[in-house]
Design a protein around this motif. Structure first.
Motif, PDB file in Angstrom:
ATOM      1  N   LEU A  81      -6.972 -20.227  12.573  1.00 29.89           N
ATOM      2  CA  LEU A  81      -6.511 -19.059  11.825  1.00 29.89           C
ATOM      3  C   LEU A  81      -5.914 -18.038  12.798  1.00 29.89           C
ATOM      4  CD1 LEU A  81      -6.513 -17.354   9.139  1.00 29.89           C
ATOM      5  CD2 LEU A  81      -8.767 -16.545   9.828  1.00 29.89           C
ATOM      6  N   VAL A  82      -4.619 -17.743  12.656  1.00 31.91           N
ATOM      7  CA  VAL A  82      -3.958 -16.815  13.580  1.00 31.91           C
ATOM      8  C   VAL A  82      -3.320 -15.631  12.842  1.00 31.91           C
ATOM      9  CG1 VAL A  82      -3.526 -18.510  15.428  1.00 31.91           C
ATOM     10  CG2 VAL A  82      -1.851 -18.260  13.572  1.00 31.91           C
ATOM     11  N   GLU A  83      -3.702 -15.443  11.599  1.00 31.49           N
ATOM     12  CA  GLU A  83      -3.069 -14.431  10.755  1.00 31.49           C
ATOM     13  C   GLU A  83      -3.006 -13.040  11.414  1.00 31.49           C
ATOM     14  OE1 GLU A  83      -1.419 -15.082   7.883  1.00 31.49           O
ATOM     15  OE2 GLU A  83      -0.895 -12.969   7.823  1.00 31.49           O
ATOM     16  N   GLN A 112     -11.109 -15.964  -1.015  1.00 30.63           N
ATOM     17  CA  GLN A 112     -11.447 -14.644  -1.542  1.00 30.63           C
ATOM     18  C   GLN A 112     -10.238 -13.872  -2.036  1.00 30.63           C
ATOM     19  OE1 GLN A 112     -14.027 -12.738   1.322  1.00 30.63           O
ATOM     20  NE2 GLN A 112     -15.790 -13.356   0.090  1.00 30.63           N
ATOM     21  N   THR A 113      -9.228 -13.737  -1.176  1.00 30.72           N
ATOM     22  CA  THR A 113      -8.064 -12.924  -1.549  1.00 30.72           C
ATOM     23  C   THR A 113      -7.015 -13.749  -2.296  1.00 30.72           C
ATOM     24  OG1 THR A 113      -6.935 -13.429   0.517  1.00 30.72           O
ATOM     25  CG2 THR A 113      -8.327 -11.469   0.498  1.00 30.72           C
ATOM     26  N   GLN A 114      -7.131 -15.074  -2.242  1.00 35.63           N
ATOM     27  CA  GLN A 114      -6.146 -15.972  -2.858  1.00 35.63           C
ATOM     28  C   GLN A 114      -4.795 -15.879  -2.159  1.00 35.63           C
ATOM     29  OE1 GLN A 114      -6.683 -18.242  -5.696  1.00 35.63           O
ATOM     30  NE2 GLN A 114      -8.713 -17.822  -4.882  1.00 35.63           N
ATOM     31  N   GLN A 115      -4.772 -15.288  -0.939  1.00 31.99           N
ATOM     32  CA  GLN A 115      -3.504 -15.165  -0.229  1.00 31.99           C
ATOM     33  C   GLN A 115      -3.413 -16.200   0.881  1.00 31.99           C
ATOM     34  OE1 GLN A 115      -2.964 -11.090   0.929  1.00 31.99           O
ATOM     35  NE2 GLN A 115      -2.617 -10.453  -1.166  1.00 31.99           N
ATOM     36  N   ASN A 116      -2.196 -16.626   1.150  1.00 33.60           N
ATOM     37  CA  ASN A 116      -1.974 -17.605   2.204  1.00 33.60           C
ATOM     38  C   ASN A 116      -2.239 -17.009   3.578  1.00 33.60           C
ATOM     39  OD1 ASN A 116      -1.394 -20.113   1.252  1.00 33.60           O
ATOM     40  ND2 ASN A 116       0.820 -19.781   1.090  1.00 33.60           N
ATOM     41  N   GLN A 117      -2.920 -17.768   4.418  1.00 35.73           N
ATOM     42  CA  GLN A 117      -3.213 -17.326   5.784  1.00 35.73           C
ATOM     43  C   GLN A 117      -2.567 -18.311   6.748  1.00 35.73           C
ATOM     44  OE1 GLN A 117      -6.919 -15.268   6.361  1.00 35.73           O
ATOM     45  NE2 GLN A 117      -5.329 -14.174   5.242  1.00 35.73           N
ATOM     46  N   THR A 118      -1.924 -17.766   7.775  1.00 37.70           N
ATOM     47  CA  THR A 118      -1.200 -18.604   8.732  1.00 37.70           C
ATOM     48  C   THR A 118      -2.152 -19.286   9.701  1.00 37.70           C
ATOM     49  OG1 THR A 118       0.461 -16.864   8.613  1.00 37.70           O
ATOM     50  CG2 THR A 118       0.791 -18.571  10.289  1.00 37.70           C
ATOM     51  N   HIS A 119      -1.944 -20.594   9.887  1.00 43.80           N
ATOM     52  CA  HIS A 119      -2.744 -21.367  10.846  1.00 43.80           C
ATOM     53  C   HIS A 119      -1.828 -22.045  11.850  1.00 43.80           C
ATOM     54  CE1 HIS A 119      -5.814 -20.690   7.849  1.00 43.80           C
ATOM     55  NE2 HIS A 119      -6.721 -21.248   8.623  1.00 43.80           N
ATOM     56  N   LEU A 120      -2.292 -22.079  13.088  1.00 43.18           N
ATOM     57  CA  LEU A 120      -1.579 -22.778  14.156  1.00 43.18           C
ATOM     58  C   LEU A 120      -2.521 -23.862  14.657  1.00 43.18           C
ATOM     59  CD1 LEU A 120       0.737 -23.034  16.239  1.00 43.18           C
ATOM     60  CD2 LEU A 120      -0.352 -21.191  17.542  1.00 43.18           C
ATOM     61  N   ASN A 121      -2.128 -25.113  14.488  1.00 41.34           N
ATOM     62  CA  ASN A 121      -3.020 -26.240  14.817  1.00 41.34           C
ATOM     63  C   ASN A 121      -4.437 -26.009  14.284  1.00 41.34           C
ATOM     64  OD1 ASN A 121      -0.912 -27.612  15.991  1.00 41.34           O
ATOM     65  ND2 ASN A 121      -1.310 -26.786  18.014  1.00 41.34           N
ATOM     66  N   GLN A 122      -4.510 -25.723  13.033  1.00 39.77           N
ATOM     67  CA  GLN A 122      -5.754 -25.528  12.247  1.00 39.77           C
ATOM     68  C   GLN A 122      -6.521 -24.247  12.606  1.00 39.77           C
ATOM     69  OE1 GLN A 122      -5.396 -28.054  10.323  1.00 39.77           O
ATOM     70  NE2 GLN A 122      -4.413 -29.437  11.782  1.00 39.77           N
ATOM     71  N   GLN A 156       1.558 -27.522  14.923  1.00 36.55           N
ATOM     72  CA  GLN A 156       1.493 -27.609  13.469  1.00 36.55           C
ATOM     73  C   GLN A 156       1.236 -26.218  12.890  1.00 36.55           C
ATOM     74  OE1 GLN A 156      -1.784 -29.653  11.714  1.00 36.55           O
ATOM     75  NE2 GLN A 156      -0.852 -29.299   9.710  1.00 36.55           N
ATOM     76  N   ILE A 157       2.183 -25.743  12.126  1.00 36.52           N
ATOM     77  CA  ILE A 157       2.037 -24.420  11.518  1.00 36.52           C
ATOM     78  C   ILE A 157       1.815 -24.636  10.022  1.00 36.52           C
ATOM     79  CG2 ILE A 157       3.222 -22.242  11.037  1.00 36.52           C
ATOM     80  CD1 ILE A 157       4.827 -22.838  13.698  1.00 36.52           C
ATOM     81  N   SER A 158       0.729 -24.061   9.512  1.00 39.98           N
ATOM     82  CA  SER A 158       0.434 -24.292   8.096  1.00 39.98           C
ATOM     83  C   SER A 158      -0.126 -23.036   7.444  1.00 39.98           C
ATOM     84  CB  SER A 158      -0.557 -25.444   7.960  1.00 39.98           C
ATOM     85  OG  SER A 158      -1.705 -25.163   8.736  1.00 39.98           O
ATOM     86  N   PHE A 159      -0.133 -23.056   6.120  1.00 41.54           N
ATOM     87  CA  PHE A 159      -0.686 -21.938   5.349  1.00 41.54           C
ATOM     88  C   PHE A 159      -1.864 -22.453   4.542  1.00 41.54           C
ATOM     89  CE2 PHE A 159       3.808 -20.811   5.942  1.00 41.54           C
ATOM     90  CZ  PHE A 159       3.666 -19.548   6.493  1.00 41.54           C
ATOM     91  N   VAL A 160      -2.957 -21.712   4.599  1.00 38.60           N
ATOM     92  CA  VAL A 160      -4.151 -22.091   3.839  1.00 38.60           C
ATOM     93  C   VAL A 160      -4.542 -20.894   2.979  1.00 38.60           C
ATOM     94  CG1 VAL A 160      -6.556 -22.841   4.013  1.00 38.60           C
ATOM     95  CG2 VAL A 160      -4.902 -23.570   5.746  1.00 38.60           C
ATOM     96  N   LYS A 161      -4.801 -21.166   1.720  1.00 41.09           N
ATOM     97  CA  LYS A 161      -5.146 -20.088   0.795  1.00 41.09           C
ATOM     98  C   LYS A 161      -6.559 -19.582   1.072  1.00 41.09           C
ATOM     99  CE  LYS A 161      -4.314 -19.492  -4.144  1.00 41.09           C
ATOM    100  NZ  LYS A 161      -4.171 -20.289  -5.372  1.00 41.09           N
ATOM    101  N   ASP A 162      -6.688 -18.284   1.264  1.00 44.41           N
ATOM    102  CA  ASP A 162      -8.007 -17.691   1.453  1.00 44.41           C
ATOM    103  C   ASP A 162      -8.717 -17.656   0.098  1.00 44.41           C
ATOM    104  OD1 ASP A 162      -9.599 -15.544   3.410  1.00 44.41           O
ATOM    105  OD2 ASP A 162      -9.800 -15.117   1.265  1.00 44.41           O
ATOM    106  N   ARG A 179       6.532 -16.206  14.062  1.00 48.04           N
ATOM    107  CA  ARG A 179       5.499 -15.519  14.852  1.00 48.04           C
ATOM    108  C   ARG A 179       4.491 -16.516  15.421  1.00 48.04           C
ATOM    109  NH1 ARG A 179       4.730  -9.979  14.153  1.00 48.04           N
ATOM    110  NH2 ARG A 179       6.345  -9.003  12.887  1.00 48.04           N
ATOM    111  N   ALA A 180       4.082 -17.493  14.628  1.00 44.31           N
ATOM    112  CA  ALA A 180       3.097 -18.479  15.104  1.00 44.31           C
ATOM    113  C   ALA A 180       3.680 -19.311  16.249  1.00 44.31           C
ATOM    114  CB  ALA A 180       2.658 -19.380  13.947  1.00 44.31           C
ATOM    115  N   LEU A 181       4.956 -19.671  16.112  1.00 36.45           N
ATOM    116  CA  LEU A 181       5.603 -20.443  17.184  1.00 36.45           C
ATOM    117  C   LEU A 181       5.695 -19.591  18.458  1.00 36.45           C
ATOM    118  CD1 LEU A 181       8.634 -22.750  16.717  1.00 36.45           C
ATOM    119  CD2 LEU A 181       8.663 -21.120  18.578  1.00 36.45           C
ATOM    120  N   THR A 182       5.988 -18.299  18.283  1.00 37.17           N
ATOM    121  CA  THR A 182       6.056 -17.379  19.427  1.00 37.17           C
ATOM    122  C   THR A 182       4.687 -17.264  20.099  1.00 37.17           C
ATOM    123  OG1 THR A 182       7.808 -16.159  18.330  1.00 37.17           O
ATOM    124  CG2 THR A 182       6.642 -14.996  20.091  1.00 37.17           C
ATOM    125  N   LEU A 183       3.637 -17.172  19.291  1.00 38.61           N
ATOM    126  CA  LEU A 183       2.283 -17.090  19.839  1.00 38.61           C
ATOM    127  C   LEU A 183       1.958 -18.345  20.654  1.00 38.61           C
ATOM    128  CD1 LEU A 183      -0.504 -15.618  19.928  1.00 38.61           C
ATOM    129  CD2 LEU A 183      -1.099 -16.890  17.850  1.00 38.61           C
TER     130      LEU A 183
END
Ligand code: C5P
Length: 228
Positions: A92-94, A80-90, A72-78, A38-42
């Motif tokens: 936040l695109v979740e 608060q929720t402790q859940q991974n959030q998708t990032h595209l070139n740093q 660069q597609i990466s995951f960063v832990k939020d 999805r991030a690559l598509t965006l």
């Protein structure tokens, strides 16, 4: 923790929800491989806008070759929720990757050979150290064939549409049942019939039918199998 768990299934079958719950219960990192497609598509949609649909697969692949180094597609832990959030070139695109626009384009892009190679290499690296639960379409069958645990999640089309509608209400309040159903069916078709690593159930996967079950009941079923 060396454990690697692969979870596959159709769109909105509940595989990500289950993956998140397992990750939380066992202290594993959750990787949503669909989020990477999805991030690559965006990324492509932002560059091409409406012209994206007019490009041939060859044109798109040619352009992508010049872009992979800048994507660069990466995951960063939020925190608060402790859940991974998708990032595209740093960035936040979740939420942006979950819109209908992205959903309508992603399966065609996910069929391209260079896209799969680019993302699958990263998925394997992310799982290399273990301690991971990854969900997608081809994780147990292709990306991580040596995963110790493989689950295949199924549920009815009606439940899947309802689930997707609930999620979309937040960002796309005007989206209809028919629209979501058509999108899910089109993606099922694309994902199951593509030539490269289509959606299939791995031979050694345990099937989880989550129709009519609560999240907790599904988790319980999966945990019994994992801890066996
Ligand atoms: O899981 P999700 O519905 O977010 O995935 C979005 C799309 O990405 C799928 O419809 C599919 O085309 C593609 N995908 C894939 N292989 C994966 C995960 C997702 O081709 N492992």
């Amino acid at each position: 923790n060396q454990l690697v768990i692969a979870i596959d299934g159709q769109s909105s079958s509940g595989k990500s929800t289950l993956a998140k719950a397992i990750a939380k219960a066992l202290g594993l990192v959750h990787i949503d491989s669909g989020a990477m497609y999805r991030a690559l598509t965006l990324y492509a949609m932002r560059y091409w806008g409406d012209k994206l649909t007019q490009l041939s697969a060859q044109e798109l692949e040619g352009w992508l070759q010049t872009q992979y180094a800048h994507m660069q597609i990466s995951f960063v832990k939020d925190p608060q929720t402790q859940q991974n959030q998708t990032h595209l070139n740093q960035e936040l695109v979740e939420s942006e990757i979950r819109t209908m626009e992205v959903s309508n384009r992603v399966s065609k892009i996910a069929q391209l050979a260079s896209v799969r190679t680019f993302l699958i290499d990263q998925q394997r690296l992310l799982a290399a150290k273990g301690g991971v639960v990854m969900d997608g379409r081809d994780i147990g069958s292709n990306v991580l064939p040596n995963a110790q645990i493989k689950l295949f999640v199924t549920t009815s089309i009606h439940t899947r549409v309802q689930r997707r509608l609930e999620e979309l209400k937040i960002t796309d309040p005007n989206v209809t049942y028919q629209e979501v159903e058509a999108n899910l069916k089109a993606r099922d078709f694309d994902d199951e019939n593509r030539s490269l690593a289509p959606l299939i159930q791995a031979d050694d996967a345990m099937v989880i039918k989550n129709e009519g079950l609560t999240k907790e009941e599904v988790l319980e079923q999966a945990m019994k199998y994992i801890q066996k």
